[in-house]
Motif scaffolding. Sequence first.
Motif, PDB file in Angstrom:
ATOM      1  N   MET A   1     -26.620  32.531 -47.298  1.00  0.00           N
ATOM      2  CA  MET A   1     -25.972  32.534 -45.996  1.00  0.00           C
ATOM      3  C   MET A   1     -25.086  31.304 -45.887  1.00  0.00           C
ATOM      4  N   ALA A   2     -23.879  31.491 -45.396  1.00  0.00           N
ATOM      5  CA  ALA A   2     -22.929  30.394 -45.246  1.00  0.00           C
ATOM      6  C   ALA A   2     -23.316  29.509 -44.076  1.00  0.00           C
ATOM      7  N   SER A   3     -22.979  28.241 -44.194  1.00  0.00           N
ATOM      8  CA  SER A   3     -23.272  27.315 -43.103  1.00  0.00           C
ATOM      9  C   SER A   3     -22.177  27.405 -42.042  1.00  0.00           C
ATOM     10  N   LEU A   4     -22.517  26.997 -40.859  1.00  0.00           N
ATOM     11  CA  LEU A   4     -21.583  27.047 -39.738  1.00  0.00           C
ATOM     12  C   LEU A   4     -21.584  25.696 -39.059  1.00  0.00           C
ATOM     13  N   GLU A   5     -20.427  25.044 -39.050  1.00  0.00           N
ATOM     14  CA  GLU A   5     -20.319  23.732 -38.433  1.00  0.00           C
ATOM     15  C   GLU A   5     -19.949  23.895 -36.967  1.00  0.00           C
ATOM     16  N   LEU A   6     -20.785  23.367 -36.090  1.00  0.00           N
ATOM     17  CA  LEU A   6     -20.586  23.459 -34.651  1.00  0.00           C
ATOM     18  C   LEU A   6     -20.554  22.080 -34.032  1.00  0.00           C
ATOM     19  N   THR A   7     -19.798  21.954 -32.954  1.00  0.00           N
ATOM     20  CA  THR A   7     -19.843  20.765 -32.112  1.00  0.00           C
ATOM     21  C   THR A   7     -20.281  21.231 -30.736  1.00  0.00           C
ATOM     22  N   ILE A   8     -21.378  20.674 -30.241  1.00  0.00           N
ATOM     23  CA  ILE A   8     -21.924  21.079 -28.948  1.00  0.00           C
ATOM     24  C   ILE A   8     -21.864  19.892 -27.997  1.00  0.00           C
ATOM     25  N   LYS A   9     -21.216  20.120 -26.850  1.00  0.00           N
ATOM     26  CA  LYS A   9     -21.108  19.084 -25.825  1.00  0.00           C
ATOM     27  C   LYS A   9     -21.719  19.613 -24.532  1.00  0.00           C
ATOM     28  N   LYS A  10     -22.540  18.798 -23.893  1.00  0.00           N
ATOM     29  CA  LYS A  10     -23.157  19.197 -22.633  1.00  0.00           C
ATOM     30  C   LYS A  10     -22.561  18.374 -21.502  1.00  0.00           C
ATOM     31  N   ARG A  11     -22.134  19.084 -20.445  1.00  0.00           N
ATOM     32  CA  ARG A  11     -21.595  18.424 -19.256  1.00  0.00           C
ATOM     33  C   ARG A  11     -22.132  19.145 -18.039  1.00  0.00           C
ATOM     34  N   ASN A  12     -22.796  18.421 -17.173  1.00  0.00           N
ATOM     35  CA  ASN A  12     -23.384  18.994 -15.966  1.00  0.00           C
ATOM     36  C   ASN A  12     -24.197  20.231 -16.328  1.00  0.00           C
ATOM     37  N   HIS A  13     -23.824  21.376 -15.821  1.00  0.00           N
ATOM     38  CA  HIS A  13     -24.543  22.614 -16.123  1.00  0.00           C
ATOM     39  C   HIS A  13     -23.743  23.506 -17.060  1.00  0.00           C
ATOM     40  N   LEU A  16     -20.263  23.291 -23.983  1.00  0.00           N
ATOM     41  CA  LEU A  16     -19.038  23.583 -24.711  1.00  0.00           C
ATOM     42  C   LEU A  16     -19.370  23.596 -26.197  1.00  0.00           C
ATOM     43  N   ILE A  17     -19.080  24.717 -26.854  1.00  0.00           N
ATOM     44  CA  ILE A  17     -19.354  24.856 -28.279  1.00  0.00           C
ATOM     45  C   ILE A  17     -18.028  25.033 -28.995  1.00  0.00           C
ATOM     46  N   GLU A  18     -17.766  24.178 -29.953  1.00  0.00           N
ATOM     47  CA  GLU A  18     -16.532  24.258 -30.732  1.00  0.00           C
ATOM     48  C   GLU A  18     -16.867  24.641 -32.153  1.00  0.00           C
ATOM     49  N   MET A  19     -16.043  25.558 -32.713  1.00  0.00           N
ATOM     50  CA  MET A  19     -16.204  25.956 -34.106  1.00  0.00           C
ATOM     51  C   MET A  19     -14.859  26.380 -34.662  1.00  0.00           C
ATOM     52  N   ASP A  20     -14.773  26.495 -35.956  1.00  0.00           N
ATOM     53  CA  ASP A  20     -13.563  26.935 -36.630  1.00  0.00           C
ATOM     54  C   ASP A  20     -13.243  28.373 -36.224  1.00  0.00           C
ATOM     55  N   ALA A  21     -11.974  28.671 -35.966  1.00  0.00           N
ATOM     56  CA  ALA A  21     -11.566  30.001 -35.494  1.00  0.00           C
ATOM     57  C   ALA A  21     -11.898  31.090 -36.512  1.00  0.00           C
ATOM     58  N   ASP A  22     -11.712  30.815 -37.802  1.00  0.00           N
ATOM     59  CA  ASP A  22     -12.023  31.815 -38.818  1.00  0.00           C
ATOM     60  C   ASP A  22     -13.520  32.129 -38.842  1.00  0.00           C
TER      61      ASP A  22
END
Length: 66
Positions: A1-13, A16-22
């Motif tokens: 299984m390929a890995s998936l790099e995510l950036t997770i930011k929490k603000r208030n309630h 925000l999850i950021e990932m590569d579009a592909d």
Amino acid sequence: MASLELTIKKRNHRVLIEMDADRFEKLAADFGFFSKDFLESLQQAEKDVKAGRVRKIRSLKELRQR
């Protein structure tokens, strides 16, 4: 299984999850978001919105009351 790099930011309630579009497209395809049935349901939903066959709700409980 390929890995998936995510950036997770929490603000208030909110989260925000950021990932590569592909990678997102591959993930969406795995969940069936590009299936024919799903795309047809989106088209029908857009028609319903334009025709005014929608209503705003504050919670899912309101759907059970009808």
